[in-house]
Design a protein around this motif. Sequence first.
Motif, short mmCIF file in Angstrom:
data_model
loop_
_atom_site.label_atom_id
_atom_site.label_comp_id
_atom_site.label_asym_id
_atom_site.label_seq_id
_atom_site.Cartn_x
_atom_site.Cartn_y
_atom_site.Cartn_z
N ALA A 183 -2.74 7.45 6.02
CA ALA A 183 -3.67 7.49 4.88
C ALA A 183 -4.19 8.91 4.57
CB ALA A 183 -4.81 6.51 5.08
N PRO A 184 -4.73 9.63 5.56
CA PRO A 184 -5.24 10.97 5.22
C PRO A 184 -4.15 11.92 4.73
CG PRO A 184 -5.41 10.52 7.59
CD PRO A 184 -4.99 9.25 6.94
N ILE A 185 -2.91 11.70 5.17
CA ILE A 185 -1.80 12.55 4.71
C ILE A 185 -1.45 12.21 3.27
CG2 ILE A 185 0.65 13.09 5.06
CD1 ILE A 185 0.15 12.43 8.08
N LEU A 186 -1.28 10.92 3.00
CA LEU A 186 -0.85 10.52 1.66
C LEU A 186 -1.94 10.81 0.63
CD1 LEU A 186 1.05 7.19 2.40
CD2 LEU A 186 1.94 9.53 2.18
N GLU A 214 2.16 9.69 -10.29
CA GLU A 214 3.54 9.25 -10.52
C GLU A 214 4.45 9.42 -9.29
OE1 GLU A 214 3.19 13.51 -12.05
OE2 GLU A 214 1.91 11.77 -11.71
N THR A 215 3.85 9.74 -8.13
CA THR A 215 4.65 9.95 -6.92
C THR A 215 5.39 8.67 -6.49
OG1 THR A 215 3.17 11.66 -6.12
CG2 THR A 215 4.54 10.57 -4.46
N THR A 216 6.62 8.86 -6.02
CA THR A 216 7.35 7.75 -5.40
C THR A 216 7.28 7.91 -3.88
OG1 THR A 216 8.91 7.57 -7.23
CG2 THR A 216 9.64 6.71 -5.10
N LEU A 217 6.87 6.82 -3.22
CA LEU A 217 6.89 6.81 -1.75
C LEU A 217 8.21 6.21 -1.30
CD1 LEU A 217 3.47 5.49 -0.36
CD2 LEU A 217 4.62 7.63 0.20
N LEU A 218 8.91 6.92 -0.44
CA LEU A 218 10.18 6.40 0.10
C LEU A 218 10.04 6.27 1.62
CD1 LEU A 218 13.19 5.66 -0.01
CD2 LEU A 218 13.71 8.12 0.05
N LEU A 219 9.99 5.03 2.08
CA LEU A 219 9.87 4.80 3.53
C LEU A 219 11.25 4.71 4.16
CD1 LEU A 219 7.19 1.93 3.62
CD2 LEU A 219 6.85 4.40 3.44
N LEU A 220 11.47 5.51 5.19
CA LEU A 220 12.70 5.38 5.98
C LEU A 220 12.28 4.86 7.36
CD1 LEU A 220 14.58 8.71 5.04
CD2 LEU A 220 14.67 6.48 3.90
N GLN A 221 12.02 3.56 7.41
CA GLN A 221 11.45 2.96 8.63
C GLN A 221 12.08 1.60 8.87
OE1 GLN A 221 7.14 3.05 7.65
NE2 GLN A 221 7.02 4.79 9.08
N ASN A 222 12.04 1.20 10.11
CA ASN A 222 12.59 -0.10 10.51
C ASN A 222 11.55 -1.19 10.56
OD1 ASN A 222 15.41 0.12 10.97
ND2 ASN A 222 14.98 1.44 12.74
N GLY A 223 12.00 -2.41 10.60
CA GLY A 223 11.12 -3.54 10.87
C GLY A 223 10.41 -4.05 9.63
N LEU A 224 9.43 -4.89 9.89
CA LEU A 224 8.69 -5.52 8.80
C LEU A 224 7.25 -5.02 8.76
CD1 LEU A 224 9.53 -9.34 9.06
CD2 LEU A 224 10.75 -7.57 7.79
N GLY A 225 6.67 -5.06 7.56
CA GLY A 225 5.22 -4.90 7.47
C GLY A 225 4.75 -3.59 6.88
N ALA A 226 5.60 -2.56 6.88
CA ALA A 226 5.14 -1.24 6.42
C ALA A 226 4.78 -1.26 4.93
CB ALA A 226 6.20 -0.18 6.70
N GLU A 263 3.84 -3.84 3.03
CA GLU A 263 2.63 -4.62 2.80
C GLU A 263 1.39 -3.78 3.16
OE1 GLU A 263 5.35 -5.62 4.17
OE2 GLU A 263 5.95 -7.54 3.28
N PHE A 264 1.51 -3.07 4.27
CA PHE A 264 0.40 -2.22 4.74
C PHE A 264 0.09 -1.13 3.72
CE2 PHE A 264 -0.71 1.71 7.14
CZ PHE A 264 -1.92 1.30 7.69
N LEU A 265 1.13 -0.45 3.22
CA LEU A 265 0.90 0.65 2.27
C LEU A 265 0.51 0.13 0.89
CD1 LEU A 265 3.71 3.03 3.47
CD2 LEU A 265 1.26 3.53 3.44
N ALA A 266 1.08 -1.01 0.51
CA ALA A 266 0.75 -1.56 -0.82
C ALA A 266 -0.73 -1.93 -0.90
CB ALA A 266 1.63 -2.79 -1.11
N GLN A 267 -1.32 -2.31 0.23
CA GLN A 267 -2.75 -2.60 0.23
C GLN A 267 -3.56 -1.34 -0.08
OE1 GLN A 267 -3.81 -4.27 3.98
NE2 GLN A 267 -3.11 -6.36 3.45
N HIS A 268 -3.14 -0.22 0.53
CA HIS A 268 -3.89 1.04 0.34
C HIS A 268 -3.56 1.71 -0.98
CE1 HIS A 268 -4.60 0.50 4.61
NE2 HIS A 268 -5.50 1.47 4.56
N TYR A 269 -2.32 1.60 -1.43
CA TYR A 269 -1.89 2.32 -2.65
C TYR A 269 -1.22 1.34 -3.59
CZ TYR A 269 -2.66 6.04 0.69
OH TYR A 269 -3.23 6.85 1.63
#
Lengths: 308, 308
Positions: free
Chosen positions: A84-87, A94-106, A108-114
Amino acid sequence: MKIAVVGVGAIGGIYGGLLAHIGHDVHFLLHSDFEHVQRNGLRVDSVLGDFQLPKVNAYQHAADMPQCDVIIVALKTTANMQLAPILDVLLKPETTLLLLQNGLGAEEFLAQHYPDTSLLSGLCFICCSKIGPGHILHLDQGAIRLGEYSPQQEAGITPKMRAIAELFANTGISIHFTPNLLQARWEKLVWNIPFNGLSVILQQSTQGLLTDRHCRDLLVELMEEVIEAANHCGFTIQAHYAHVLLHATDKMADYQPSMLLDYQNKRPLELESIYWEPIRTAAERGFNMSKTRVIAQQLAFLDQQNKQ
Amino acid sequence: MKIAVVGVGAIGGIYGGLLAHIGHDVHFLLHSDFEHVQRNGLRVDSVLGDFQLPKVNAYQHAADMPQCDVIIVALKTTANMQLAPILDVLLKPETTLLLLQNGLGAEEFLAQHYPDTSLLSGLCFICCSKIGPGHILHLDQGAIRLGEYSPQQEAGITPKMRAIAELFANTGISIHFTPNLLQARWEKLVWNIPFNGLSVILQQSTQGLLTDRHCRDLLVELMEEVIEAANHCGFTIQAHYAHVLLHATDKMADYQPSMLLDYQNKRPLELESIYWEPIRTAAERGFNMSKTRVIAQQLAFLDQQNKQ
């Protein structure tokens, strides 16, 4: 167009490095490797061709970075609480966030904040590791399955996805679009859950796991359980997909899954996103991932031991 | 009355040693320790009192031994295939066979070969290990649950059982009769399946397994699965027995289960009797021991690795 890479381990290093190598304006946020990379740049030994980037835009603090059009998040999911403090600093409307991560939940977690930020994810099918400060070894494969997150699951093929594919156009990396990101995440879990977990528990690379008869049975049975879980969650994965992945892995170079490398380097294991979140999600749909749960409990024990 | 002890590891050493110590005529069939024991006898460091037996009847070959009234089989079950030529020599028509072995299947195997021989089994609740040639360390507990094998399951309390209890009368070892040997075997599996397996896979002694939250959950869930399997097989074990055993183990001295010692000493693991036979038996009754199967598959992998 400015690109930020948050987290420069194996994944951030190879994909960010390739983007910088072909001339994009890439800004790397580093942690432990900051001083080394600021002084020496990045070194990439890749099946696509080795290269060095003697001078890169390296940062120790997000506050020193410019706002970016694309932010590639390549941290382990275990570090997502620190995002959060980084983003907050790097994001523009208009920024696009591109997650390069495994698994589930990331997502949903970020959509809540942004909630108003475009959230894309790339599932990386790549054998690579960081073998020294700012030094990435890329052994095999490299394709990314790219999708856009939508709470309604099916986002289709979107303009933002095409724009990301455009960025990678001359890197040598294949981008495959997926209209249903969460389905793709479950498909990747069919590999990650058995191979990552057993590689840590049994201290083996892929070929060692595949060539033992009992272990091969266990790999298949875990894959089948993940497929069953996904199908309970409303996705559609065919039963024979387990064997497709198994035979594909047979043909891959012998490989130490990322979780094994994390364990060996005493980094925290991504148990929440790769194990507990899928187990919980399936349980909510009435399916008990009983074998996966055994693996997760064993990994939790080993992860705890590893921290001591 | 002549007593043979076949297999002088920890179990054969402590119980055979105690019988010899109180004056019984005990004949030990040894393998790797033969020369040492013939020269130096047996040494037992026991919570019941340390003792040495400077001169014991030690044999390298069954053919040199007298026929015996009681034959105590204290080999690992992995060696049971080698029993026939030994028993053929030692058995008289009225001989009692006393198995001190874990898991399922040994009685059925021997009853096929020796249908007219009385077959008793003692389930040993003991913390002991062989710490050198002919040198046994007995740390804690020691009781034996004794039952007679009957293909009809319920043998009751038999004269042969009383005769064996008589033998142990002055050893300090408590003998508890069980009218239903196979029920008792399943009850012992409730402990053996989780603790033996996880101690090997996670390289931990009992207290290390018990004090980790996730591992403790896994121990309980495995115990509950074994109880459910036993109940499917027509036995009756209450659900709360898992917690009874767990709390009893909490109070026990920290202990390396025998399978962990076998693994560390590169001896074959008793997977057939402790895992595969119970898994098959439950499957025949329509119950899938899915968690136990994961443990068994992992152990089979480690056992195979250990042989190389």
